[in-house]
Write a protein that holds these residues in place. Structure first.
Motif, PDB file in Angstrom:
ATOM      1  N   THR A  34      14.584 -89.401   3.898  1.00 30.81           N
ATOM      2  CA  THR A  34      15.038 -89.813   2.575  1.00 30.81           C
ATOM      3  C   THR A  34      16.546 -89.652   2.432  1.00 30.81           C
ATOM      4  N   LEU A  35      17.083 -88.554   2.952  1.00 31.39           N
ATOM      5  CA  LEU A  35      18.535 -88.366   2.906  1.00 31.39           C
ATOM      6  C   LEU A  35      19.256 -89.473   3.661  1.00 31.39           C
ATOM      7  N   ALA A  36      18.699 -89.890   4.796  1.00 29.96           N
ATOM      8  CA  ALA A  36      19.311 -90.995   5.546  1.00 29.96           C
ATOM      9  C   ALA A  36      19.269 -92.287   4.749  1.00 29.96           C
ATOM     10  N   ALA A  37      18.198 -92.490   3.994  1.00 25.47           N
ATOM     11  CA  ALA A  37      18.051 -93.720   3.217  1.00 25.47           C
ATOM     12  C   ALA A  37      19.038 -93.792   2.057  1.00 25.47           C
ATOM     13  N   VAL A  38      19.533 -92.644   1.588  1.00 19.72           N
ATOM     14  CA  VAL A  38      20.478 -92.630   0.461  1.00 19.72           C
ATOM     15  C   VAL A  38      21.870 -92.208   0.931  1.00 19.72           C
ATOM     16  N   ALA A  39      22.163 -92.431   2.204  1.00 18.25           N
ATOM     17  CA  ALA A  39      23.433 -91.978   2.776  1.00 18.25           C
ATOM     18  C   ALA A  39      24.643 -92.594   2.087  1.00 18.25           C
ATOM     19  N   ASP A  40      24.486 -93.769   1.503  1.00 16.24           N
ATOM     20  CA  ASP A  40      25.618 -94.437   0.863  1.00 16.24           C
ATOM     21  C   ASP A  40      25.845 -93.978  -0.575  1.00 16.24           C
ATOM     22  N   ALA A  41      24.952 -93.164  -1.111  1.00 11.87           N
ATOM     23  CA  ALA A  41      25.116 -92.678  -2.483  1.00 11.87           C
ATOM     24  C   ALA A  41      26.320 -91.759  -2.587  1.00 11.87           C
ATOM     25  N   ARG A  42      26.933 -91.719  -3.769  1.00 11.07           N
ATOM     26  CA  ARG A  42      28.100 -90.858  -3.972  1.00 11.07           C
ATOM     27  C   ARG A  42      27.732 -89.393  -3.895  1.00 11.07           C
ATOM     28  N   ALA A  43      26.527 -89.044  -4.341  1.00 12.89           N
ATOM     29  CA  ALA A  43      26.069 -87.653  -4.378  1.00 12.89           C
ATOM     30  C   ALA A  43      24.551 -87.669  -4.476  1.00 12.89           C
ATOM     31  N   VAL A  44      23.959 -86.490  -4.371  1.00 11.42           N
ATOM     32  CA  VAL A  44      22.501 -86.344  -4.425  1.00 11.42           C
ATOM     33  C   VAL A  44      22.152 -85.265  -5.436  1.00 11.42           C
ATOM     34  N   VAL A  45      21.141 -85.523  -6.246  1.00 19.94           N
ATOM     35  CA  VAL A  45      20.528 -84.507  -7.100  1.00 19.94           C
ATOM     36  C   VAL A  45      19.093 -84.340  -6.638  1.00 19.94           C
ATOM     37  N   LEU A  46      18.694 -83.097  -6.349  1.00 21.54           N
ATOM     38  CA  LEU A  46      17.338 -82.797  -5.889  1.00 21.54           C
ATOM     39  C   LEU A  46      16.610 -82.015  -6.974  1.00 21.54           C
ATOM     40  N   THR A  47      15.433 -82.474  -7.346  1.00 22.42           N
ATOM     41  CA  THR A  47      14.644 -81.785  -8.357  1.00 22.42           C
ATOM     42  C   THR A  47      13.169 -81.912  -8.005  1.00 22.42           C
ATOM     43  N   GLY A  48      12.302 -81.337  -8.840  1.00 24.93           N
ATOM     44  CA  GLY A  48      10.870 -81.396  -8.598  1.00 24.93           C
ATOM     45  C   GLY A  48      10.134 -82.001  -9.769  1.00 24.93           C
ATOM     46  N   SER A  49       8.960 -82.518  -9.505  1.00 24.08           N
ATOM     47  CA  SER A  49       8.114 -83.021 -10.579  1.00 24.08           C
ATOM     48  C   SER A  49       7.168 -81.907 -11.028  1.00 24.08           C
ATOM     49  N   GLY A  50       6.652 -82.029 -12.232  1.00 19.93           N
ATOM     50  CA  GLY A  50       5.683 -81.054 -12.720  1.00 19.93           C
ATOM     51  C   GLY A  50       6.310 -79.729 -13.093  1.00 19.93           C
ATOM     52  N   ARG A  51       5.545 -78.659 -12.900  1.00 19.35           N
ATOM     53  CA  ARG A  51       5.971 -77.342 -13.383  1.00 19.35           C
ATOM     54  C   ARG A  51       6.785 -76.552 -12.372  1.00 19.35           C
ATOM     55  N   SER A  52       6.940 -77.058 -11.155  1.00 21.49           N
ATOM     56  CA  SER A  52       7.655 -76.321 -10.115  1.00 21.49           C
ATOM     57  C   SER A  52       8.702 -77.195  -9.441  1.00 21.49           C
ATOM     58  N   PHE A  53       9.801 -76.567  -9.053  1.00 25.76           N
ATOM     59  CA  PHE A  53      10.730 -77.204  -8.129  1.00 25.76           C
ATOM     60  C   PHE A  53      10.027 -77.291  -6.775  1.00 25.76           C
ATOM     61  N   SER A  54       9.627 -76.162  -6.219  1.00 29.63           N
ATOM     62  CA  SER A  54       8.745 -76.085  -5.061  1.00 29.63           C
ATOM     63  C   SER A  54       8.266 -74.648  -4.933  1.00 29.63           C
ATOM     64  N   ALA A  55       6.951 -74.483  -4.806  1.00 31.79           N
ATOM     65  CA  ALA A  55       6.376 -73.148  -4.669  1.00 31.79           C
ATOM     66  C   ALA A  55       6.395 -72.652  -3.236  1.00 31.79           C
ATOM     67  N   GLY A  56       7.061 -73.388  -2.344  1.00 29.61           N
ATOM     68  CA  GLY A  56       7.216 -72.916  -0.978  1.00 29.61           C
ATOM     69  C   GLY A  56       6.225 -73.524  -0.016  1.00 29.61           C
ATOM     70  N   VAL A  57       6.101 -72.900   1.130  1.00 32.05           N
ATOM     71  CA  VAL A  57       5.279 -73.422   2.220  1.00 32.05           C
ATOM     72  C   VAL A  57       3.813 -73.497   1.803  1.00 32.05           C
ATOM     73  N   ASP A  58       3.168 -74.582   2.196  1.00 31.22           N
ATOM     74  CA  ASP A  58       1.729 -74.730   1.969  1.00 31.22           C
ATOM     75  C   ASP A  58       1.003 -73.833   2.980  1.00 31.22           C
ATOM     76  N   LEU A  59       0.733 -72.616   2.559  1.00 34.64           N
ATOM     77  CA  LEU A  59       0.163 -71.623   3.468  1.00 34.64           C
ATOM     78  C   LEU A  59      -1.259 -71.974   3.896  1.00 34.64           C
ATOM     79  N   LYS A  60      -1.982 -72.672   3.037  1.00 37.63           N
ATOM     80  CA  LYS A  60      -3.342 -73.071   3.408  1.00 37.63           C
ATOM     81  C   LYS A  60      -3.314 -74.006   4.608  1.00 37.63           C
ATOM     82  N   ARG A  61      -2.327 -74.884   4.650  1.00 40.83           N
ATOM     83  CA  ARG A  61      -2.203 -75.776   5.802  1.00 40.83           C
ATOM     84  C   ARG A  61      -1.874 -74.972   7.064  1.00 40.83           C
ATOM     85  N   ILE A  62      -1.085 -73.918   6.910  1.00 40.44           N
ATOM     86  CA  ILE A  62      -0.765 -73.062   8.061  1.00 40.44           C
ATOM     87  C   ILE A  62      -2.035 -72.420   8.605  1.00 40.44           C
TER      88      ILE A  62
END
Length: 245
Positions: A34-62
């Motif tokens: 995704t970062l490569a796809a927006v390489a021409d953008a002036r800047a990047v803002v990263l955020t999350g949907s829902g109630r969390s930015f990110s709760a971290g690694v999906d430990l169940k998948r681990i």
């Protein structure tokens, strides 16, 4: 998985991956793409949907994937974090809720971090797994001398506590977070792009040198510990405690 939108040349990337934007192999693989796809953008803002930015690694998948999954996951984690950390354009994190463990590192990889609510912190040791080199050095770059307490204490910080140690640069009301993040990103674009990229490269040099020096010896041990049967048992117990089993 990662939604993209353009706001006057600023690429807004929104994590949209399950209820808490947990980091799994697929999401981490999508970050550098995704970062490569927006390489021409002036800047990047990263955020999350829902109630969390990110709760971290999906430990169940681990746990469910075992060593074969871990062998793919850990390199993808490092590549995603390095891609964000080393992105040459301004990168602003709009932390819209909990940013825990890998989610905290994801925010720390950004140049500027704004937070509205929730908690932020490193829970890896509480879950029984060590830090790979790349996330550890990104956190060291972000918080410096307080890293020991964050890693070994494995605690959660409020936005105000995070701001007091420099992990968060500005606390913003939830309804103003997005606008404030765009404003910060736009402000960082005042410098010529090549000057900004070179300055960022200079500032990141110690972290990159530590990563290059440590990975050959440390990361094989990290893989061994993450893949161990004991770790799987600890993670199962940890996940059960989060569910209240």
């Amino acid at each position: 998985m990662i939604e993209t939108a353009d706001h006057d040349g600023i690429a807004v990337l929104t994590l949209n991956h399950g209820p808490v934007n947990a980091l799994d192999l697929e999401l981490l693989t999508a970050v550098p793409d995704t970062l490569a796809a927006v390489a021409d953008a002036r800047a990047v803002v990263l955020t999350g949907s829902g109630r969390s930015f990110s709760a971290g690694v999906d430990l169940k998948r681990i746990v469910d994937g075992g060593p074969p999954y871990v062998e793919k996951f850990l390199p993808a984690l490092s590549l995603a974090m390095l891609g964000l950390f080393g992105h040459p354009k301004p990168v602003v994190a709009a932390v819209n809720g909990h940013a825990l463990a890998g989610g905290c590192v994801l925010a720390a990889a950004c140049d500027i971090r704004l937070m509205s609510h929730g908690t932020i912190g490193l829970a890896e040791l509480a879950a029984g797994v060590p830090f790979p080199t790349v996330p550890l050095e990104i956190m060291r770059h972000a918080v410096g001398p307080v890293l020991d307490a964050m890693v070994l204490g494995a605690g959660r910080l409020s936005p105000h506590q995070a701001a007091s140690i420099g992990l968060v640069h500005e606390i913003v009301e939830p309804d103003a977070l997005f606008t404030a993040a765009l404003r910060r990103a736009d402000g960082l674009c005042a410098a010529p792009p090549d000057v900004y990229a070179f300055s960022k490269h200079q500032l990141h040099r110690p972290a990159r040198e530590h990563i290059a020096a440590a990975r050959p010896s440390e990361d094989p041990q990290v893989l061994e510990l993450w893949s161990a049967g004991r770790t799987a048992r600890i993670l199962r117990d940890y996940l059960a405690s989060l569910r209240g089993d």
